[in-house]
Design a protein around this motif. Structure first.
Motif, mmCIF file in Angstrom:
data_model
loop_
_atom_site.group_PDB
_atom_site.id
_atom_site.type_symbol
_atom_site.label_atom_id
_atom_site.label_comp_id
_atom_site.label_asym_id
_atom_site.label_seq_id
_atom_site.Cartn_x
_atom_site.Cartn_y
_atom_site.Cartn_z
ATOM 1 N N GLU A 120 121.755 -42.082 13.033
ATOM 2 C CA GLU A 120 122.579 -41.058 13.673
ATOM 3 C C GLU A 120 121.725 -39.875 14.133
ATOM 4 O O GLU A 120 121.941 -39.346 15.223
ATOM 5 C CB GLU A 120 123.662 -40.577 12.711
ATOM 6 N N SER A 135 121.192 -38.634 17.979
ATOM 7 C CA SER A 135 121.472 -37.257 18.384
ATOM 8 C C SER A 135 120.268 -36.623 19.058
ATOM 9 O O SER A 135 120.394 -35.945 20.085
ATOM 10 C CB SER A 135 121.879 -36.409 17.175
ATOM 11 N N GLU A 149 125.672 -28.652 19.743
ATOM 12 C CA GLU A 149 126.357 -29.564 18.823
ATOM 13 C C GLU A 149 125.424 -30.691 18.358
ATOM 14 O O GLU A 149 125.404 -31.039 17.176
ATOM 15 C CB GLU A 149 127.585 -30.155 19.509
ATOM 16 N N ARG A 177 124.158 -31.361 14.603
ATOM 17 C CA ARG A 177 124.381 -32.677 14.006
ATOM 18 C C ARG A 177 123.075 -33.253 13.456
ATOM 19 O O ARG A 177 123.045 -33.833 12.374
ATOM 20 C CB ARG A 177 124.967 -33.614 15.041
ATOM 21 N N GLU A 210 122.280 -31.494 10.267
ATOM 22 C CA GLU A 210 123.173 -31.965 9.202
ATOM 23 C C GLU A 210 122.711 -33.313 8.662
ATOM 24 O O GLU A 210 122.725 -33.548 7.446
ATOM 25 C CB GLU A 210 124.604 -32.081 9.713
#
Length: 124
Positions: A39, A43, A78, A82, A85
């Motif tokens: 992920e 991103s 964003e 992400r 995170e």
């Protein structure tokens, strides 16, 4: 079967269960880490492609089965958030992985030591 043998059997069973649980948790956490890495990479790659666009380019964000127009700066923010995170999630998951690997190693050592002691006690 004597009481001593029953107690040893229960201890061996408990150690085996602990070892199986730790092994299962290590595999689970490693799979979660791989998912977060994927992920994060996605991103970062998407963000890299978006940064190459002109600032006035019309961009869309996927929301379920539809797309919503969103400013380029918001999308890049964003995606950066992400990615951060995912990095923090991976750090937390790595701590879990270390914990479960330590438990697994401890259970293996205890089980091997118990088996060695049983074999020594049974030797003539």
């Amino acid at each position: 079967m004597s009481i001593n043998e029953q107690a040893l059997g229960k201890i061996v069973h408990d150690l085996q269960s602990k070892l199986q649980e730790a092994t299962r948790m290590v595999a689970s956490v490693q799979a979660q880490i791989q998912t977060r890495e994927r992920e994060k990479r996605l991103s970062e790659l998407t963000n890299k492609e978006l940064l190459a666009l002109q600032p006035d380019t019309v961009t869309y964000k996927s929301v379920g089965k539809m797309f919503i127009q969103e400013p380029l700066t918001d999308l890049t923010k964003e995606l950066s958030t992400r990615s951060k995170e995912m990095e923090s999630d991976m750090e937390a998951l790595d701590k879990k992985r270390i914990y479960w690997e330590r438990n697994k190693t401890e259970a293996q050592g205890n089980l091997q030591e118990l088996i060695r002691q049983i074999q020594q006690a049974q030797a003539p």
